[in-house]
Scaffold this motif. Structure first.
Motif, PDB file in Angstrom:
ATOM      1  N   PHE A  41       3.361 -11.695   3.739  1.00  0.00           N
ATOM      2  CA  PHE A  41       4.857 -12.118   4.207  1.00  0.00           C
ATOM      3  C   PHE A  41       5.751 -11.257   4.194  1.00  0.00           C
ATOM      4  CE2 PHE A  41       2.713 -15.757   2.226  1.00  0.00           C
ATOM      5  CZ  PHE A  41       3.219 -16.918   3.013  1.00  0.00           C
ATOM      6  N   ASN A  42       6.672 -11.120   4.978  1.00  0.00           N
ATOM      7  CA  ASN A  42       7.929 -10.657   5.061  1.00  0.00           C
ATOM      8  C   ASN A  42       8.904 -10.642   4.183  1.00  0.00           C
ATOM      9  OD1 ASN A  42       9.381 -12.348   6.670  1.00  0.00           O
ATOM     10  ND2 ASN A  42       9.147 -11.389   8.365  1.00  0.00           N
ATOM     11  N   TYR A  43      10.015 -10.136   4.278  1.00  0.00           N
ATOM     12  CA  TYR A  43      11.240 -10.162   3.387  1.00  0.00           C
ATOM     13  C   TYR A  43      11.856 -11.526   3.552  1.00  0.00           C
ATOM     14  CZ  TYR A  43      14.395  -8.565   6.633  1.00  0.00           C
ATOM     15  OH  TYR A  43      15.329  -8.383   7.823  1.00  0.00           O
ATOM     16  N   LEU A  44      11.489 -12.038   4.853  1.00  0.00           N
ATOM     17  CA  LEU A  44      12.401 -13.226   5.113  1.00  0.00           C
ATOM     18  C   LEU A  44      11.307 -14.701   4.750  1.00  0.00           C
ATOM     19  CD1 LEU A  44      13.582 -12.319   9.051  1.00  0.00           C
ATOM     20  CD2 LEU A  44      14.904 -12.447   6.845  1.00  0.00           C
ATOM     21  N   GLY A  45      10.475 -14.151   4.194  1.00  0.00           N
ATOM     22  CA  GLY A  45       9.337 -15.256   3.984  1.00  0.00           C
ATOM     23  C   GLY A  45       8.458 -15.654   4.999  1.00  0.00           C
ATOM     24  N   GLU A  46       8.341 -15.055   6.079  1.00  0.00           N
ATOM     25  CA  GLU A  46       7.407 -15.487   7.200  1.00  0.00           C
ATOM     26  C   GLU A  46       6.263 -14.915   6.966  1.00  0.00           C
ATOM     27  OE1 GLU A  46      11.057 -15.149  10.656  1.00  0.00           O
ATOM     28  OE2 GLU A  46       9.802 -13.546  10.224  1.00  0.00           O
ATOM     29  N   MET A  47       5.135 -15.687   7.184  1.00  0.00           N
ATOM     30  CA  MET A  47       3.749 -15.155   7.190  1.00  0.00           C
ATOM     31  C   MET A  47       3.458 -14.391   7.963  1.00  0.00           C
ATOM     32  SD  MET A  47       0.222 -16.940   6.282  1.00  0.00           S
ATOM     33  CE  MET A  47      -0.554 -17.111   7.715  1.00  0.00           C
ATOM     34  N   ILE A  48       2.823 -13.186   7.751  1.00  0.00           N
ATOM     35  CA  ILE A  48       2.683 -11.898   8.868  1.00  0.00           C
ATOM     36  C   ILE A  48       1.105 -12.267   9.085  1.00  0.00           C
ATOM     37  CG2 ILE A  48       2.333  -9.468   9.452  1.00  0.00           C
ATOM     38  CD1 ILE A  48       5.456 -10.626   9.164  1.00  0.00           C
ATOM     39  N   LYS A  49       0.213 -12.055   8.185  1.00  0.00           N
ATOM     40  CA  LYS A  49      -1.084 -12.560   8.641  1.00  0.00           C
ATOM     41  C   LYS A  49      -1.844 -12.831   7.077  1.00  0.00           C
ATOM     42  CE  LYS A  49      -2.570  -7.641   7.687  1.00  0.00           C
ATOM     43  NZ  LYS A  49      -3.272  -6.655   8.243  1.00  0.00           N
ATOM     44  N   GLU A  50      -3.082 -13.337   7.545  1.00  0.00           N
ATOM     45  CA  GLU A  50      -3.966 -13.570   6.233  1.00  0.00           C
ATOM     46  C   GLU A  50      -4.756 -12.467   5.957  1.00  0.00           C
ATOM     47  OE1 GLU A  50      -6.118 -17.645   5.828  1.00  0.00           O
ATOM     48  OE2 GLU A  50      -7.386 -16.620   7.070  1.00  0.00           O
ATOM     49  N   ILE A  51      -4.789 -12.211   4.833  1.00  0.00           N
ATOM     50  CA  ILE A  51      -5.673 -10.840   4.653  1.00  0.00           C
ATOM     51  C   ILE A  51      -7.023 -10.940   4.104  1.00  0.00           C
ATOM     52  CG2 ILE A  51      -5.833  -8.898   2.972  1.00  0.00           C
ATOM     53  CD1 ILE A  51      -2.686  -8.914   2.796  1.00  0.00           C
ATOM     54  N   TYR A  52      -7.171 -12.170   3.430  1.00  0.00           N
ATOM     55  CA  TYR A  52      -8.494 -12.429   2.937  1.00  0.00           C
ATOM     56  C   TYR A  52      -8.641 -14.009   2.274  1.00  0.00           C
ATOM     57  CZ  TYR A  52     -12.762 -11.832  -0.133  1.00  0.00           C
ATOM     58  OH  TYR A  52     -13.903 -12.153  -0.715  1.00  0.00           O
ATOM     59  N   VAL A  53      -9.886 -14.561   2.506  1.00  0.00           N
ATOM     60  CA  VAL A  53      -9.931 -15.828   2.051  1.00  0.00           C
ATOM     61  C   VAL A  53     -11.634 -15.812   1.256  1.00  0.00           C
ATOM     62  CG1 VAL A  53     -10.449 -18.153   2.390  1.00  0.00           C
ATOM     63  CG2 VAL A  53      -8.611 -16.922   3.646  1.00  0.00           C
ATOM     64  N   GLY A  54     -11.449 -16.550   0.241  1.00  0.00           N
ATOM     65  CA  GLY A  54     -12.751 -16.367  -0.381  1.00  0.00           C
ATOM     66  C   GLY A  54     -12.722 -16.183  -2.062  1.00  0.00           C
ATOM     67  N   ASP A  55     -13.861 -15.852  -2.614  1.00  0.00           N
ATOM     68  CA  ASP A  55     -13.874 -15.415  -3.941  1.00  0.00           C
ATOM     69  C   ASP A  55     -13.574 -14.062  -4.348  1.00  0.00           C
ATOM     70  OD1 ASP A  55     -14.718 -18.097  -4.794  1.00  0.00           O
ATOM     71  OD2 ASP A  55     -16.763 -17.716  -4.958  1.00  0.00           O
ATOM     72  N   ILE A  56     -12.887 -13.460  -5.167  1.00  0.00           N
ATOM     73  CA  ILE A  56     -12.653 -12.159  -5.383  1.00  0.00           C
ATOM     74  C   ILE A  56     -13.346 -11.669  -6.632  1.00  0.00           C
ATOM     75  CG2 ILE A  56     -10.935 -10.450  -5.825  1.00  0.00           C
ATOM     76  CD1 ILE A  56      -9.162 -12.466  -4.066  1.00  0.00           C
ATOM     77  N   LEU A  57     -14.069 -10.336  -6.610  1.00  0.00           N
ATOM     78  CA  LEU A  57     -14.719 -10.127  -8.068  1.00  0.00           C
ATOM     79  C   LEU A  57     -13.811  -9.205  -8.726  1.00  0.00           C
ATOM     80  CD1 LEU A  57     -18.125  -9.156  -6.160  1.00  0.00           C
ATOM     81  CD2 LEU A  57     -17.561 -11.276  -7.466  1.00  0.00           C
ATOM     82  N   LYS A  58     -14.051  -9.246  -9.974  1.00  0.00           N
ATOM     83  CA  LYS A  58     -13.328  -8.408 -10.926  1.00  0.00           C
ATOM     84  C   LYS A  58     -13.379  -6.875 -10.392  1.00  0.00           C
ATOM     85  CE  LYS A  58     -13.074  -6.857 -15.646  1.00  0.00           C
ATOM     86  NZ  LYS A  58     -13.297  -7.055 -17.044  1.00  0.00           N
ATOM     87  N   ASN A  59     -12.302  -6.311 -10.330  1.00  0.00           N
ATOM     88  CA  ASN A  59     -12.423  -4.978  -9.765  1.00  0.00           C
ATOM     89  C   ASN A  59     -12.645  -4.736  -8.456  1.00  0.00           C
ATOM     90  OD1 ASN A  59     -12.007  -3.754 -12.606  1.00  0.00           O
ATOM     91  ND2 ASN A  59     -14.086  -3.723 -12.974  1.00  0.00           N
ATOM     92  N   GLN A  60     -12.593  -5.767  -7.681  1.00  0.00           N
ATOM     93  CA  GLN A  60     -12.877  -5.548  -6.207  1.00  0.00           C
ATOM     94  C   GLN A  60     -11.456  -4.984  -5.695  1.00  0.00           C
ATOM     95  OE1 GLN A  60     -14.109  -9.172  -4.331  1.00  0.00           O
ATOM     96  NE2 GLN A  60     -13.563  -8.549  -2.263  1.00  0.00           N
ATOM     97  N   LYS A  61     -11.574  -4.110  -4.368  1.00  0.00           N
ATOM     98  CA  LYS A  61     -10.475  -3.911  -3.828  1.00  0.00           C
ATOM     99  C   LYS A  61     -10.617  -4.341  -2.485  1.00  0.00           C
ATOM    100  CE  LYS A  61     -10.419   0.548  -2.444  1.00  0.00           C
ATOM    101  NZ  LYS A  61     -10.317   2.178  -2.288  1.00  0.00           N
ATOM    102  N   ILE A  62      -9.411  -4.802  -1.914  1.00  0.00           N
ATOM    103  CA  ILE A  62      -9.264  -5.397  -0.598  1.00  0.00           C
ATOM    104  C   ILE A  62      -8.202  -4.207   0.061  1.00  0.00           C
ATOM    105  CG2 ILE A  62      -8.296  -7.206   0.863  1.00  0.00           C
ATOM    106  CD1 ILE A  62      -9.672  -9.062  -1.520  1.00  0.00           C
ATOM    107  N   THR A  63      -8.447  -3.776   1.223  1.00  0.00           N
ATOM    108  CA  THR A  63      -7.500  -2.785   1.970  1.00  0.00           C
ATOM    109  C   THR A  63      -6.989  -3.697   3.209  1.00  0.00           C
ATOM    110  OG1 THR A  63      -8.595  -1.055   0.890  1.00  0.00           O
ATOM    111  CG2 THR A  63      -7.144  -0.701   2.918  1.00  0.00           C
ATOM    112  N   THR A  64      -5.816  -3.406   3.452  1.00  0.00           N
ATOM    113  CA  THR A  64      -5.224  -4.011   4.666  1.00  0.00           C
ATOM    114  C   THR A  64      -4.331  -2.916   5.242  1.00  0.00           C
ATOM    115  OG1 THR A  64      -4.194  -5.681   5.798  1.00  0.00           O
ATOM    116  CG2 THR A  64      -3.178  -5.035   3.854  1.00  0.00           C
ATOM    117  N   ASN A  65      -4.312  -2.648   6.505  1.00  0.00           N
ATOM    118  CA  ASN A  65      -3.575  -1.838   7.161  1.00  0.00           C
ATOM    119  C   ASN A  65      -2.031  -2.176   7.489  1.00  0.00           C
ATOM    120  OD1 ASN A  65      -2.435  -0.425  10.057  1.00  0.00           O
ATOM    121  ND2 ASN A  65      -4.120   1.080   8.874  1.00  0.00           N
ATOM    122  N   THR A  66      -1.269  -1.114   7.511  1.00  0.00           N
ATOM    123  CA  THR A  66       0.399  -1.696   7.660  1.00  0.00           C
ATOM    124  C   THR A  66       0.907  -0.942   9.056  1.00  0.00           C
ATOM    125  OG1 THR A  66       1.061   0.346   6.232  1.00  0.00           O
ATOM    126  CG2 THR A  66       0.475  -2.065   4.957  1.00  0.00           C
TER     127      THR A  66
END
Length: 93
Positions: A41-66
């Motif tokens: 989300f941006n500072y106005l509260g608008e959703m910019i994008k969905e980064i990930y959906v699903g189960d997340i494991l302990k110590n998992q790293k998810i990367t997104t580009n800005t």
């Protein structure tokens, strides 16, 4: 009851680095979370994008580009059946 609020119990479930960033941002998880959704989300509260959906494991790293984001304040929301958390990060170009 241990006297901790929900936000204190769940506050450290994920971390964001580097912060500030000028490229990729990494989200790492200290615990497994099921049926999770990561949203940007941006500072106005608008959703910019969905980064990930699903189960997340302990110590998992998810990367997104800005690269396509302007400089400013953004929020990562982690939503699952047990809680909703949000953490800020800054894009600095």
């Amino acid at each position: 009851c241990d006297g901790l609020s929900i936000s204190e119990n769940y506050h450290n479930i994920f971390s964001i680095f580097p912060n500030p960033t000028n490229g990729d941002v990494n989200i790492t998880f200290a615990e497994k979370t099921n049926d999770s959704q990561l949203l940007l989300f941006n500072y106005l509260g608008e959703m910019i994008k969905e980064i990930y959906v699903g189960d997340i494991l302990k110590n998992q790293k998810i990367t997104t580009n800005t690269d396509n984001l302007s400089s400013g304040l953004y929020f990562i929301h982690c939503i699952n059946p047990d809680y909703t958390l949000k953490k800020p990060f800054t894009v600095s170009k």
